[in-house]
Design an enzyme around this catalytic site. Sequence first.
Site, short mmCIF file in Angstrom:
data_model
loop_
_atom_site.label_atom_id
_atom_site.label_comp_id
_atom_site.label_asym_id
_atom_site.label_seq_id
_atom_site.Cartn_x
_atom_site.Cartn_y
_atom_site.Cartn_z
CG HIS A 143 69.40 63.23 -20.75
ND1 HIS A 143 69.10 63.10 -19.42
CD2 HIS A 143 70.74 63.52 -20.80
CE1 HIS A 143 70.19 63.29 -18.70
NE2 HIS A 143 71.20 63.55 -19.51
CG ASN A 198 70.87 65.19 -14.76
OD1 ASN A 198 71.56 64.43 -14.08
ND2 ASN A 198 71.09 65.39 -16.05
CB SER A 241 72.07 66.62 -18.81
OG SER A 241 73.03 67.64 -18.82
CD GLU A 254 65.72 61.73 -18.12
OE1 GLU A 254 64.88 61.98 -17.24
OE2 GLU A 254 66.77 62.38 -18.25
N1 CAA Z 1 82.63 54.13 -22.61
C1 CAA Z 1 82.28 52.89 -22.99
N2 CAA Z 1 82.32 51.81 -22.19
C2 CAA Z 1 82.80 52.00 -20.95
C3 CAA Z 1 83.21 53.25 -20.47
C4 CAA Z 1 83.11 54.35 -21.37
N3 CAA Z 1 83.43 55.59 -21.00
N4 CAA Z 1 83.61 53.11 -19.19
C5 CAA Z 1 83.46 51.83 -18.88
N5 CAA Z 1 82.96 51.17 -19.93
C6 CAA Z 1 82.66 49.74 -20.03
C7 CAA Z 1 83.91 48.94 -19.89
O1 CAA Z 1 84.59 48.87 -21.12
C8 CAA Z 1 83.35 47.60 -19.44
O2 CAA Z 1 82.81 46.92 -20.55
P1 CAA Z 1 83.02 45.35 -20.72
O3 CAA Z 1 82.34 44.70 -19.58
O4 CAA Z 1 82.37 45.10 -22.03
O5 CAA Z 1 84.48 45.15 -20.72
C9 CAA Z 1 82.17 47.99 -18.56
O6 CAA Z 1 81.85 49.36 -18.91
C10 CAA Z 1 82.52 47.92 -17.10
O7 CAA Z 1 83.66 48.72 -16.90
P2 CAA Z 1 84.79 48.40 -15.84
O8 CAA Z 1 84.86 46.92 -15.62
O9 CAA Z 1 86.03 49.10 -16.25
O10 CAA Z 1 84.34 49.16 -14.52
P3 CAA Z 1 83.03 49.05 -13.67
O11 CAA Z 1 82.51 47.67 -13.56
O12 CAA Z 1 83.37 49.80 -12.45
O13 CAA Z 1 81.94 49.89 -14.49
C11 CAA Z 1 80.82 51.87 -15.02
C12 CAA Z 1 82.17 51.18 -14.92
C13 CAA Z 1 79.96 51.21 -16.11
C14 CAA Z 1 81.09 53.33 -15.42
C15 CAA Z 1 80.08 51.76 -13.64
O14 CAA Z 1 80.93 52.22 -12.63
C16 CAA Z 1 78.79 52.53 -13.58
O15 CAA Z 1 77.75 52.08 -14.05
N6 CAA Z 1 78.83 53.72 -12.96
C17 CAA Z 1 77.67 54.58 -12.82
C18 CAA Z 1 77.42 55.29 -14.12
C19 CAA Z 1 76.24 56.20 -14.03
O16 CAA Z 1 75.56 56.35 -13.03
N7 CAA Z 1 75.98 56.89 -15.15
C20 CAA Z 1 74.95 57.89 -15.22
C21 CAA Z 1 75.58 59.21 -14.97
S1 CAA Z 1 74.38 60.48 -15.02
C22 CAA Z 1 74.25 60.86 -16.61
O17 CAA Z 1 74.92 60.39 -17.48
C23 CAA Z 1 73.23 61.89 -16.90
C24 CAA Z 1 73.71 63.26 -16.93
O18 CAA Z 1 73.11 64.04 -17.63
C25 CAA Z 1 74.79 63.78 -16.08
#
Ligand code: CAA
Length: 290
Positions: free
Chosen positions: A147, A197, A126, A159
Site C-alpha cells: 500500500h 486508513n 487501501s 505498508e
Molecule cells: N505527484 C508527484 N509529485 C507531486 C505531486 C504528485 N501528484 N504533487 C506534488 N508533488 C511534488 C511536487 O512536484 C513538489 O516536488 P518538488 O519539491 O520536487 O518540486 C513537492 O511534491 C511539493 O509540492 P508543492 O510544492 O506543489 O506543494 P506542497 O509543498 O504543498 O506539497 C504535498 C504537496 C506533497 C501533496 C503535501 O501537501 C502533502 O504532503 N500533503 C499530504 C499528503 C498525504 O497525506 N498523503 C497521504 C494520503 S493518504 C493515502 O495516500 C493512503 C490512502 O490509501 C488514501
Amino acid sequence: MTSSSSKSIKNICVVGAGQMGIGIGLVAARVAKLNIQFVDSNPDQVQRGLAFLDSLLIKDVTRGRCTEDERTEVKSRISSAPSISEMNTADFVIEAVSENVQLKRKIFRELSEKLPQETILATNTSSISITKIASAARWPENVVGMHFMNPVPVMRLVEIIPGLQTSGDTLDATLELAQRMGKTTTMSQDVPGFIANRLLMPYINEAMVALQEGIATREDIDTTMKLGTNTPMGPLTLADFIGLDTCLAIMKVLHEELGDSKYRPAVLLQKYVDAGWLGVKSGRGIYKYE
Ligand code: CAA
C-alpha cells in the site's frame, strides 16, 4: 522457491494508470531502475498518465536533479499494454485500480492465468482484505498487499500486508522491492484499512461530520488541524486530494467489515459523492478547483 526473489525482479507490471499507478511506475523505473509496463484499457488515461510522468521528469531535469539522458533512459524502460492478455510477462505485478473488490478479484484471476507461478502479485488496495483478493488467484501464497501513499514519488511510506496464505518468500521479496524503490516499510495485519486508513479515514470522516454539524467553516476546520497539529494539509483539503469517492469506499469497508457504528460514513460525504463532487480530480469537492 515459489515466488520471484527481489534480486531476480527486473520487469514490473502496474495494472491501472491512474494517479497511484503512474506514481508507482515512475518510482520503480526511476529509483529502482526496473522495466515497467502499464496495463490499462483506457488509452486516454494511459496518455494522460504518461504525460504527467514525463512532466515530473522534465521538472527534475530543469532543477538539475536528473539529466536529459537519464530522462530518455527512464522513458525507454516504460511501455503500456491495453489488457492483461496482451501484456508481456512480468516478475512482479502491482495492481492499482479503484477500490472495488470484484474488479480486483477479476484482475487477480486473469493475472494468475496469464503469468508464471513465480510472479508475485501485489495489490495497492487501501482497505480491502488481501486474503479475499488472494483467494481469486491460482497461487494465493504469491499475493501480498503493498500500500503506497499519494503522491507516491513524494511519500516515503509503503505498508506491507501479508494475507492469510502469503508465503515468507513473497513477503521478503516485497519488502526488498519497496526498499529498492527508496521507501520505508511498515507491516500490518490483514485488517480493514490496515494501519494508515484505520486511523486516517475516521479522522477525515469526523471532519466531514464537523462540517455537516456546522461546528466551523471548512477553512477553519482545515486551518485548525494544519497549523494546530503541523500537518501539510487539513483533513478536508486532504479528502479532496485523496478523492471523496475513495474516502467513502474506505469508510464503507471499515463500517461493513468491523460492524461498529463509529465507522459510519458521514451523510455529507455520501451526498458529495452522489453529486459527483469527488475532489480535485472532478474540479469540485469540499472546495472548488479551477
Ligand atoms: N505527484 C508527484 N509529485 C507531486 C505531486 C504528485 N501528484 N504533487 C506534488 N508533488 C511534488 C511536487 O512536484 C513538489 O516536488 P518538488 O519539491 O520536487 O518540486 C513537492 O511534491 C511539493 O509540492 P508543492 O510544492 O506543489 O506543494 P506542497 O509543498 O504543498 O506539497 C504535498 C504537496 C506533497 C501533496 C503535501 O501537501 C502533502 O504532503 N500533503 C499530504 C499528503 C498525504 O497525506 N498523503 C497521504 C494520503 S493518504 C493515502 O495516500 C493512503 C490512502 O490509501 C488514501
